[in-house]
Write a protein that holds these residues in place. Structure first.
Motif, PDB file in Angstrom:
ATOM      1  N   ASN A  51       0.840  -1.193   0.000  1.00  0.00           N
ATOM      2  CA  ASN A  51       0.000   0.000   0.000  1.00  0.00           C
ATOM      3  C   ASN A  51       0.874   1.242   0.000  1.00  0.00           C
ATOM      4  O   ASN A  51       1.871   1.317   0.722  1.00  0.00           O
ATOM      5  CB  ASN A  51      -0.917   0.002   1.231  1.00  0.00           C
ATOM      6  CG  ASN A  51      -2.007  -1.048   1.132  1.00  0.00           C
ATOM      7  OD1 ASN A  51      -2.438  -1.389   0.034  1.00  0.00           O
ATOM      8  ND2 ASN A  51      -2.455  -1.559   2.256  1.00  0.00           N
ATOM      9  N   SER A 447      -6.023   4.734   6.164  1.00  0.00           N
ATOM     10  CA  SER A 447      -6.712   3.975   5.112  1.00  0.00           C
ATOM     11  C   SER A 447      -7.430   2.791   5.726  1.00  0.00           C
ATOM     12  O   SER A 447      -7.218   2.440   6.903  1.00  0.00           O
ATOM     13  CB  SER A 447      -5.690   3.472   4.085  1.00  0.00           C
ATOM     14  OG  SER A 447      -4.819   2.511   4.689  1.00  0.00           O
ATOM     15  N   GLU A 450      -4.912   0.276   6.998  1.00  0.00           N
ATOM     16  CA  GLU A 450      -4.267   0.645   8.263  1.00  0.00           C
ATOM     17  C   GLU A 450      -5.213   0.431   9.449  1.00  0.00           C
ATOM     18  O   GLU A 450      -4.796  -0.036  10.515  1.00  0.00           O
ATOM     19  CB  GLU A 450      -3.805   2.102   8.197  1.00  0.00           C
ATOM     20  CG  GLU A 450      -2.618   2.313   7.273  1.00  0.00           C
ATOM     21  CD  GLU A 450      -2.286   3.779   7.069  1.00  0.00           C
ATOM     22  OE1 GLU A 450      -1.094   4.122   7.117  1.00  0.00           O
ATOM     23  OE2 GLU A 450      -3.215   4.588   6.863  1.00  0.00           O
ATOM     24  N   HIS A 475      -8.963  -5.147   2.645  1.00  0.00           N
ATOM     25  CA  HIS A 475      -8.097  -3.956   2.708  1.00  0.00           C
ATOM     26  C   HIS A 475      -6.645  -4.277   3.054  1.00  0.00           C
ATOM     27  O   HIS A 475      -5.807  -3.372   3.033  1.00  0.00           O
ATOM     28  CB  HIS A 475      -8.628  -2.917   3.712  1.00  0.00           C
ATOM     29  CG  HIS A 475     -10.071  -2.563   3.530  1.00  0.00           C
ATOM     30  ND1 HIS A 475     -10.538  -1.911   2.404  1.00  0.00           N
ATOM     31  CD2 HIS A 475     -11.153  -2.777   4.318  1.00  0.00           C
ATOM     32  CE1 HIS A 475     -11.841  -1.738   2.517  1.00  0.00           C
ATOM     33  NE2 HIS A 475     -12.233  -2.262   3.667  1.00  0.00           N
TER      34      HIS A 475
END
Length: 648
Positions: A51, A447, A450, A475
């Motif tokens: 990411n 995000s 995270e 994610h």
């Protein structure tokens, strides 16, 4: 499912995507520079990397929303580019109409046709009807409905207004809308994040039939393996294009990193970690087919471990304070919402060491069962019995929204254990990627990845003896998923997991339970057999619907219907025979592939004296893999043809 309609004569004549010494920054931070590679028409490229390396920014550049800081990017001007919109509008139109809007040329021709008919322009009307036929306009509604149903919506829901669906389901409609577009280039950024396993499997097969050019950002290695022909990996401000799927990329990268002395020792520790776990469960892995599948996946992890030696994520579950046996029991337990019962008289006994993966169609009750186990949903019947020292670690997507946006990751952790030293907490949370200033930053701008990592960190720190994980990998990037799978392998309590990440299920679960029809039963096959079960279940549901309709007719009508069905079965027999023949071919090829994998796993074959034998086995493995892919594609097409024929 149906193959996607392609742009007329576009793919064949299209030029390439060309990246020539391309550089891109985000503010003062360089994302990548001097990127030079070519994507040819029809290639399916997985875009991977941690990411923040610039994957989504690369997509924005392709869509002309960002401009390069250096170098050049070329995309043919006549290419139609499709992507998934991130907005989820509260549209009052039906889902079907919303998805049909994805084909912009179809909508344009429909408007022009309406205008021409109003103006009584006969010749123009004929021209537009011909164009409508060329672009598949007369089958557009059925194509849109198949997309909607394939992504998990129930029959009839395509006529519901868009604003009646939740945000996650609207994202599925956005995905269907992008697939509806007859595109030359399809850009998909984490398309599986809002999908369950059933929809992921369906999307996987749809993308295999897509003949345009595909760029796919995903952290699901099984999905990447099934769909992609190339991998564009982003790391250290570079983009490198590899030929082959994600597994091939991992092997190449592992070999490269293993040759670096600085990484070699760490690589050996990772391999030893996995080997200990494989050895510990080898005996019990012979007891069930799904356990054998898991053993095979774990042994494969030995080969790919070196590809993750530079991962920033390293953590483990500490031994729970107490591990009672049993941990939790469901005794004839039922559950549901209001008057709707989802689970009926479920019996389940969770003991230390149980590692259970839940399978089942969308809406069957997997998340309901997790909530029941977590005591977030009260039983409507039966009993839920727990050990006195039960300590549950429950991960669900809604918990990401329960973090305090003003507090830092470190503050969240210190609140769990005020007596702990700040340095010990920093050391712990650093393993989850929150190092230095990042540990002190407020959660608000984090995000989704995270936030998921922080929730997992809080869960791990509390030393649970029962883990309940509902889609924990949403994610998370590939490196964090790898670290999570390793940590779960060493967990000493019990675990129940729902996930669309098949790699996680393969490497961390020993038992698969099927949630279906209100029941929870053992799934007899392994994870690779689940898509076949889904296809058969859909056919069974269709037959059940037809049988139910019989009761509404008279005895004479039923007799006539049975006669017609018998004729229909006779007509369908060639298709059924074809499916059976392909299934046998798949079994034979899988058996052959397993024998080759066993031969290639023998260290003796890598001796210099066995060089020719090794080359022969590798070539044979490549050929068998290709034959397997072709056989699977033919089998899926035959199953689809049979299913569609049965619905006529």
């Amino acid at each position: 499912m149906g193959a996607p309609v392609l742009p007329d004569n576009r793919v064949e004549s299209a030029a390439m995507l060309r990246f020539d010494k391309l550089s891109l920054r985000r503010g003062i931070k360089p994302l990548f520079y001097d990127a030079t590679f070519i994507v040819h028409p029809g290639q399916r490229v997985g875009v991977t990397g941690a990411n923040g390396t610039g994957k989504s920014s690369l997509f924005a550049l392709i869509r002309d929303q960002l401009h390069a800081d250096g170098g050049e990017f070329y995309c043919p001007k006549d290419w139609v580019i499709a992507h998934v919109a991130q907005e989820t509008p509260a549209d009052p139109r039906t889902a079907l109409e919303y998805v049909l809007d994805g084909d912009e040329e179809l909508r344009l021709v429909e408007r022009q046709l309406a205008e021409a008919e109003t103006a009584h322009q006969g010749e123009r009307v004929a021209e537009l009807h011909n164009r409508l036929d060329i672009i598949g306009g007369y089958t557009a509604q059925s194509r849109a409905a198949r997309l909607i149903h394939g992504l998990g919506f129930k029959p009839g829901e395509e006529l519901h207004p868009v604003n009646s669906f939740s945000g996650g389901w609207r994202m599925r409609l956005n995905l269907a809308r992008a697939l509806m577009c007859r595109s030359d280039l399809l850009l998909l950024d984490e398309p599986t994040n809002h999908l369950d396993l059933d929809a992921v499997i369906w999307l996987e097969e749809w993308l295999k039939s897509y003949a345009g050019t595909l760029l796919l950002i995903s952290h699901d290695r099984d999905f990447l393996d099934a769909v992609t022909s190339h991998i564009a990996h982003m790391e250290q401000e570079r983009i490198t294009l590899y030929t082959g799927n994600y597994s091939a990329f991992e092997r190449i990268r592992a070999e490269r990193l293993a040759n670096q002395q600085s990484a070699f020792e760490k690589q050996q520790r990772e391999v030893a970690h996995i080997r200990r776990y494989v050895d510990r469960f080898r005996a019990q892995a012979t007891k069930a087919r799904q356990a054998q599948s898991r053993l095979k996946a774990l042994e494969r992890m030995e080969l790919i471990a070196p590809a993750h030696v530079d991962s920033p994520f390293h953590f483990s579950f500490k031994k729970p304070d107490k591990i009672p046996n049993p941990l939790l029991k469901l005794l004839e337990t039922s559950a549901g919402y209001g008057d709707k019962q989802i689970l009926n008289r479920v019996n389940l006994n969770l003991s230390p060491g149980d590692r259970i993966g839940l399978l089942g169609p969308n809406g069957a009750g997997k998340s309901t069962l997790i909530k029941l186990l977590a005591d977030e949903l009260a039983p409507s019947g039966g009993k839920r019995e727990t050990a006195q020292d039960l300590k549950i670690g429950y991960f669900a997507q809604h918990q990401l929204d329960q973090l305090n946006p003003q507090e830092s990751a470190l503050a969240h952790l210190l609140r769990l254990d005020p007596k702990a030293t700040e340095q010990s907490m920093r050391d712990f949370i650093g393993g989850f990627g929150f190092a230095g200033e990042r540990a002190d930053s407020p959660v608000a701008p984090f995000s989704g990845g995270e936030k998921a990592r922080l929730v997992l960190a809080l869960l791990v720190y509390q030393r649970p003896n029962l883990l309940l994980l509902d889609e924990p990998t949403n994610h998370l990037d590939l490196e964090m998923r790898f670290a999570l799978s390793q940590a779960l392998q060493e967990f000493e309590g019990a675990m129940v997991v729902v996930s669309h990440d098949r790699h996680l299920l393969r490497t961390t679960t020993d038992e698969l339970l099927l949630v279906h029809g209100g029941n929870v039963d053992e799934f007899k096959g392994d994870l690779d057999e689940y898509p076949r079960w889904l296809a058969e279940n859909r056919s069974a549901d269709l037959r059940k619907d037809r049988n139910n309709s019989d009761t509404e007719h008279s005895a004479t009508a039923r007799k006539e219907k049975k006669r017609l069905e018998a004729e229909r079965r006779k007509q369908l027999q060639p298709l059924r025979n074809q499916v059976q023949q392909l299934e046998k071919k798949l079994d034979d090829l899988n058996s052959h592939s397993r024998k080759l994998e066993s031969a290639l796993a023998d260290p003796a074959i890598y001796d210099a004296s066995q060089k020719e034998t090794l080359k022969k086995r590798l070539a044979e493995k490549t050929q068998v893999t290709q034959q397997l892919n072709e056989a699977e594609e033919h089998w899926l097409m035959a199953c689809e043809a049979l299913e569609e024929a049965e619905t006529l």
